[in-house]
Design an enzyme around this catalytic site. Structure first.
Site, PDB file in Angstrom:
ATOM      1  N   ALA A  65       0.860  -1.170   0.000  1.00 27.81           N
ATOM      2  CA  ALA A  65       0.000   0.000   0.000  1.00 27.81           C
ATOM      3  C   ALA A  65       0.901   1.225   0.000  1.00 27.81           C
ATOM      4  CB  ALA A  65      -0.867  -0.007   1.253  1.00 27.81           C
ATOM      5  N   GLY A 105       0.520  -5.165   0.612  1.00 30.54           N
ATOM      6  CA  GLY A 105      -0.627  -5.163  -0.295  1.00 30.54           C
ATOM      7  C   GLY A 105      -0.271  -5.700  -1.669  1.00 30.54           C
ATOM      8  N   GLU A 108      -0.591  -9.289  -1.338  1.00 31.38           N
ATOM      9  CA  GLU A 108      -2.027  -9.567  -1.165  1.00 31.38           C
ATOM     10  C   GLU A 108      -2.766  -9.490  -2.505  1.00 31.38           C
ATOM     11  OE1 GLU A 108      -3.364  -8.156   3.151  1.00 31.38           O
ATOM     12  OE2 GLU A 108      -2.209  -6.607   2.097  1.00 31.38           O
ATOM     13  N   GLU A 128       4.135  -5.827   7.017  1.00 32.55           N
ATOM     14  CA  GLU A 128       3.337  -4.790   7.687  1.00 32.55           C
ATOM     15  C   GLU A 128       3.696  -4.664   9.172  1.00 32.55           C
ATOM     16  OE1 GLU A 128       0.796  -5.943   4.130  1.00 32.55           O
ATOM     17  OE2 GLU A 128       2.272  -6.868   5.451  1.00 32.55           O
TER      18      GLU A 128
HETATM   19  N1  T1G Z   1       4.651   3.417   0.142  1.00 33.72           N
HETATM   20  C1  T1G Z   1       5.134   4.637  -0.182  1.00 33.72           C
HETATM   21  N2  T1G Z   1       6.444   4.889  -0.510  1.00 33.72           N
HETATM   22  C2  T1G Z   1       7.261   3.830  -0.509  1.00 33.72           C
HETATM   23  C3  T1G Z   1       6.824   2.522  -0.178  1.00 33.72           C
HETATM   24  C4  T1G Z   1       5.437   2.334   0.146  1.00 33.72           C
HETATM   25  N3  T1G Z   1       4.938   1.140   0.451  1.00 33.72           N
HETATM   26  N4  T1G Z   1       7.893   1.693  -0.254  1.00 33.72           N
HETATM   27  C5  T1G Z   1       8.942   2.451  -0.627  1.00 33.72           C
HETATM   28  N5  T1G Z   1       8.574   3.731  -0.780  1.00 33.72           N
HETATM   29  C6  T1G Z   1       9.437   4.841  -1.205  1.00 33.72           C
HETATM   30  C7  T1G Z   1      10.507   5.202  -0.183  1.00 33.72           C
HETATM   31  O1  T1G Z   1      10.041   6.102   0.758  1.00 33.72           O
HETATM   32  C8  T1G Z   1      11.594   5.805  -1.066  1.00 33.72           C
HETATM   33  O2  T1G Z   1      11.220   7.127  -1.360  1.00 33.72           O
HETATM   34  C9  T1G Z   1      11.490   4.980  -2.337  1.00 33.72           C
HETATM   35  O3  T1G Z   1      10.190   4.398  -2.327  1.00 33.72           O
HETATM   36  C10 T1G Z   1      12.502   3.889  -2.415  1.00 33.72           C
HETATM   37  O4  T1G Z   1      12.444   3.137  -1.230  1.00 33.72           O
HETATM   38  C11 T1G Z   1      -2.890  -3.112   2.900  1.00 33.72           C
HETATM   39  C12 T1G Z   1      -1.245  -1.934   4.906  1.00 33.72           C
HETATM   40  C13 T1G Z   1      10.377  -1.837  -1.441  1.00 33.72           C
HETATM   41  C14 T1G Z   1      12.154  -3.077  -0.250  1.00 33.72           C
HETATM   42  O5  T1G Z   1       6.323  -2.267   4.086  1.00 33.72           O
HETATM   43  O6  T1G Z   1      10.538  -2.168   2.277  1.00 33.72           O
HETATM   44  O7  T1G Z   1       0.808  -2.881   2.244  1.00 33.72           O
HETATM   45  O8  T1G Z   1      13.086   8.305  -0.270  1.00 33.72           O
HETATM   46  O9  T1G Z   1      14.735   3.732  -0.405  1.00 33.72           O
HETATM   47  O10 T1G Z   1      16.061   0.229  -0.397  1.00 33.72           O
HETATM   48  O11 T1G Z   1      -1.786  -4.883   3.872  1.00 33.72           O
HETATM   49  O12 T1G Z   1      11.195   0.461   0.181  1.00 33.72           O
HETATM   50  O13 T1G Z   1      13.190   7.820  -2.700  1.00 33.72           O
HETATM   51  O14 T1G Z   1      11.518   9.483  -1.773  1.00 33.72           O
HETATM   52  O15 T1G Z   1      13.386   1.882   0.684  1.00 33.72           O
HETATM   53  O16 T1G Z   1      15.348  -0.315  -2.763  1.00 33.72           O
HETATM   54  C15 T1G Z   1       3.843  -2.797   3.107  1.00 33.72           C
HETATM   55  C16 T1G Z   1       8.058  -0.898   2.246  1.00 33.72           C
HETATM   56  C17 T1G Z   1       3.122  -1.502   3.153  1.00 33.72           C
HETATM   57  C18 T1G Z   1       7.401  -2.203   1.985  1.00 33.72           C
HETATM   58  C19 T1G Z   1      12.703  -1.029  -1.592  1.00 33.72           C
HETATM   59  N6  T1G Z   1       5.043  -2.649   2.319  1.00 33.72           N
HETATM   60  N7  T1G Z   1       9.155  -0.625   1.336  1.00 33.72           N
HETATM   61  O17 T1G Z   1      13.825  -0.777  -0.823  1.00 33.72           O
HETATM   62  O18 T1G Z   1      14.341   1.603  -1.630  1.00 33.72           O
HETATM   63  S1  T1G Z   1       1.709  -1.599   4.227  1.00 33.72           S
HETATM   64  C20 T1G Z   1       6.205  -2.377   2.894  1.00 33.72           C
HETATM   65  C21 T1G Z   1      10.342  -1.285   1.470  1.00 33.72           C
HETATM   66  C22 T1G Z   1       0.590  -2.530   3.345  1.00 33.72           C
HETATM   67  C23 T1G Z   1      -1.563  -3.715   3.206  1.00 33.72           C
HETATM   68  C24 T1G Z   1      -0.654  -2.929   4.072  1.00 33.72           C
HETATM   69  C25 T1G Z   1      11.444  -0.843   0.573  1.00 33.72           C
HETATM   70  C26 T1G Z   1      11.616  -1.713  -0.684  1.00 33.72           C
HETATM   71  P1  T1G Z   1      12.306   8.236  -1.532  1.00 33.72           P
HETATM   72  P2  T1G Z   1      13.772   2.596  -0.524  1.00 33.72           P
HETATM   73  P3  T1G Z   1      15.000   0.168  -1.414  1.00 33.72           P
END
Ligand code: T1G
Ligand code: NAD
Length: 693
Positions: A65, A105, A108, A128
């Site tokens: 998400a 998500g 999912e 999450e």
């Molecule tokens: N939402 C918004 N921005 C995100 C994002 C996300 N999910 N993931 C990454 N970014 C942005 C981050 O801030 C950065 O921005 C850029 O992307 C690169 O990220 C309904 C509720 C995917 C493994 O927890 O673990 O789904 O600083 O520097 O090292 O059930 O990002 O460049 O402006 O980290 O290559 C669940 C979170 C969400 C994954 C990549 N998903 N992301 O790592 O790059 S909750 C997560 C990561 C959800 C549902 C629920 C990592 C990555 P900027 P980065 P990276």
């Protein structure tokens, strides 16, 4: 090709409709992406095609998400369940084609496809829990139906990114396709589905793996027991476990989904997830230095030198050989060198899942030496010798003469002035502080200390290198103790004062432990050793530490320190320490007083926050969130409280902290003198979080 919306296209490849997302940086499920998916699947369902492939452009499949949308007012848009129902109930086979990371998500969504294919380098997971949440789009109900209850418990409470090969063995991925040929592989798989009339697999309807866990509550009880210490203080892990229990015990998929929804909203509206989501972005923001552009040319680091193979030098070296960068480690004497190299080998051999071949490979990248001239061809040299300015200046003078032009000269000093160290060289622009934390091969934090003359490409190189060696870097200016140790001194001072007023070391430790720190200051001192820097000959019983060390109570290593320790190193309050403390208090002529847990906490935490404000006031940190990154990664601050500055806002902001500081100042003096900027923030009704640099 049909442009569904600005981030979604639909193309037809033979009998297959291909829905492609392209929403950088990580195809997160923003409102736009959800709208594009829903319209894309509607169009594909209505077309002549016989199958549908969902694939993403850019560096990754959907990484979850859009976290930045949480808690923000959103425009009306398609809901994720609408998209998922469209996929799962599609009359044509839907194949998700995964590269990069299918997370949260994103996974999912993929679990609502009938099949998933992935390239071997892909990773899949439901992380999450790291955001203080749980999978809120059916993941808690679909994952255990695919991987089984035990694997789902592990994956959802660890948030682990599971490599595609393992995911395939767990049944999460139906086929691994050739690296770099994802689309081709997905199309071939889709055509095979059509040709072989493969069933439209709806995971939500397959309860087989849940049956195996029915009537076995011990699975959950054992899992809770085994992880109690790891989950201590966090709300999200237990909520994740409850959802899987609901998957097993509910009469239907929808009933389990309702439990998931309820628990998800409970976490989403709680302070822990707000803190952990704040922290997610804080860690990424810390890498950005306003006056050092992202495209600043970097210096190439192909070979590293480490001076000193003691506690820190060894751990520091491991970080580089772990990523294949050869290290020359130089010591004064052979025995010290041998000891340092032996410790490194032992650390590798004792690490979980140690692979002897990998250990040998890493050890082969290490070269020991007694000659600093062997640093001549190094691109970066990190000094980790004794914490004395005269020694630091001596070795930097030598490094200046030995090292090639353009080499970065770094010091791992904990407190000393980087500008003063740099001043003995003819290249202060190449000098920087790289402050690792012990154990340096484990602790994630790296304080990067910017000297007055440190060049921007040296800073940019150091920040990027930190990410390469798996560290979280935060930039600090030159001041005693930089960010972390400078604030720590405030807490240590108050902790020492509190036990001279009536609290006992175990009271202070209990309050900070219950707050969420892994250990209180006195237990920490016993672990590190009370005799660091203590000289027996000069000791006159003037301080409690003197008295303890003179009694050979030097900490865990002597079985006694502030605490008494049993043979299993379990600590218990010590009568000796209590008597020693009361003797000191008696000498002051004062009586010990009952000190509340609240006062202990506030006196340990608020002066730290105040010092954080001073650090920002002096420009020794760029933004408040960098301070939080330092404390969460380097000092065990519980991430579900965001960090000292975030916590300051959580409990009432600058006005509240100022009020308490003034209250303490009135009775305890200028140790509690508020920073001028704290007064200003409070007066302007601002938050610590507004200090964004
Ligand atoms: N939402 C918004 N921005 C995100 C994002 C996300 N999910 N993931 C990454 N970014 C942005 C981050 O801030 C950065 O921005 C850029 O992307 C690169 O990220 C309904 C509720 C995917 C493994 O927890 O673990 O789904 O600083 O520097 O090292 O059930 O990002 O460049 O402006 O980290 O290559 C669940 C979170 C969400 C994954 C990549 N998903 N992301 O790592 O790059 S909750 C997560 C990561 C959800 C549902 C629920 C990592 C990555 P900027 P980065 P990276
Ligand atoms: P240490 O005493 O364990 O190791 C220092 C090593 O440097 C010794 O092996 C010594 O033989 C060697 N040495 C001294 N002078 C030398 C020289 N001229 N040439 C080559 N080798 C020399 O100390 P440590 O704990 O590893 O600390 C090293 C530095 O790291 C200090 O500046 C310290 O403040 C800093 N630091 C320590 C910690 C920690 O927790 N120990 C954490 C962060 C930073």
């Amino acid at each position: 090709m049909t442009e569904i919306n600005s981030v979604t296209t639909l193309t037809r490849e033979g009998d297959v409709d291909v829905i492609t997302l392209n929403s950088p940086p990580v195809n997160a499920l923003s409102a736009n992406v959800r709208d594009g998916l829903l319209e894309g699947f509607k169009a594909a369902a209505a077309s002549e095609s016989k199958a549908i492939v969902l694939i993403c452009d850019g560096r990754t499949f959907i990484a979850g998400a859009d976290i930045s949308e949480f808690g923000a007012p959103g425009k009306p848009s398609a809901s994720l369940p609408d998209v998922q129902n469209m996929m799962e109930n599609s009359p044509k086979p839907v194949i998700a084609a995964i590269h990069g990371t299918a997370l949260g998500g994103g996974l999912e969504v993929a679990l609502c496809a009938h099949y998933r294919v992935a390239v071997p380098s892909a990773k899949l997971g439901l992380p999450e829990v790291a955001l203080g949440l749980l999978p809120g789009a059916g993941g808690t109900q679909r994952l255990p139906r695919v991987v089984g209850v035990e694997n789902a418990l592990e994956m959802m409470t660890s948030g682990r990114h599971v490599p595609a090969k393992e995911a395939a063995s767990l049944g999460l991925v139906d086929e691994l396709v050739e690296e770099g040929k994802l689309k081709e592989g997905a199309l071939a798989f889709a055509n095979k589905c059509v040709a072989e009339n493969k069933p439209l697999v709806k995971i939500s309807e397959n309860n087989t793996k849940l049956e195996a866990a029915k009537g076995k509550p011990e699975i959950f009880a054992d899992f809770r027991k085994k992880n109690a210490r790891k989950f201590r203080g966090f709300d999200a892990p237990e909520a994740n476990i409850k959802c899987i229990e609901a998957a097993v015990n509910s009469a239907s998929f929808d009933e389990g989904l309702a439990v998931e929804r309820k628990l998800f909203m409970g976490l989403m509206t709680g302070s822990q997830s707000a803190a952990q989501r704040y922290y997610f972005f804080a860690e990424r923001t810390a890498a950005k230095i306003p006056d050092v552009p992202d495209d600043t040319p970097l210096r190439e680091i192909k070979k590293v030198g480490v001076l000193g193979a003691g506690t820190m030098g060894g751990g520091i070296s491991m970080n580089f050989v772990n990523v294949g960068i050869p290290v020359t480690i130089v010591e004064l004497k052979q025995d010290a060198l041998d000891r340092g190299l032996a410790t490194i080998r032992k650390n590798y051999e004792r690490s979980r899942g140690a692979d002897p071949a990998v250990t040998e490979k890493r050890m082969s990248l290490l070269t020991g030496s007694l000659d600093m001239n062997d640093f001549a061809d190094c691109d970066l040299i990190i000094e980790a010798v004794f914490e004395r300015m005269d020694i630091k200046k001596d070795v930097f003078t030598k490094l200046d003469a030995i090292c090639k032009p353009g080499a970065i000269l770094a010091s791992n000093t904990s407190y000393l002035n980087i500008d003063e160290i740099a001043s003995v060289t003819k290249r202060p622009q190449d000098v920087i502080g790289l402050h690792f934390f012990s154990p340096a091969n484990v602790m994630k934090l790296l304080e990067v200390i910017r000297g007055e003359k440190t060049a921007k490409d040296v800073i940019a190189t150091s920040m990027k290198l930190a990410k390469k060696i798996g560290k979280i870097a935060a930039l600090a200016g030159v001041c005693p103790g930089f960010i972390g140790n400078r604030m720590l001194s405030q807490r240590q001072r108050e902790a020492q004062k509190l036990i001279m007023e009536g609290a006992m070391p175990w009271d202070v430790d209990r309050v900070l432990y219950d707050f969420g720190f892994p250990m209180g200051p006195f237990a920490m001192s016993d672990l590190a050793g009370l005799d660091i820097g203590w000289v027996k000959e000069n000791s006159k019983g003037e301080t409690l530490r003197d008295v303890l060390c003179e009694a050979d109570r030097r900490g865990q290593k002597t079985g006694a320190g502030y605490y008494d320790y049993d043979e299993n190193r379990n600590a218990k309050p010590s009568e000796f320490t209590e008597n020693a403390i009361n003797a000191f208090i008696a000498k002051t002529g004062k009586n010990p007083r009952k000190i509340s847990d609240e006062e202990i906490l506030e006196r340990c935490i608020f002066p730290m926050i105040n010092e954080g404000v001073k650090i920002l006031e002096e420009g020794k940190a760029i933004r408040a969130s960098d301070i939080d990154v330092v404390w969460v990664n380097g000092y065990g601050w519980p991430v579900y409280r965001g960090g000292p500055m975030f916590y300051g806002d959580l409990i009432g902001g600058p006005a509240k902290v100022l009020e308490k500081m003034k209250e303490f100042q009135a009775t305890m003096g200028d140790d509690f003198k508020p920073a001028a900027l704290l007064e200003k923030l409070a007066a302007e009704g601002k938050k610590f979080g507004d200090l964004k640099g």
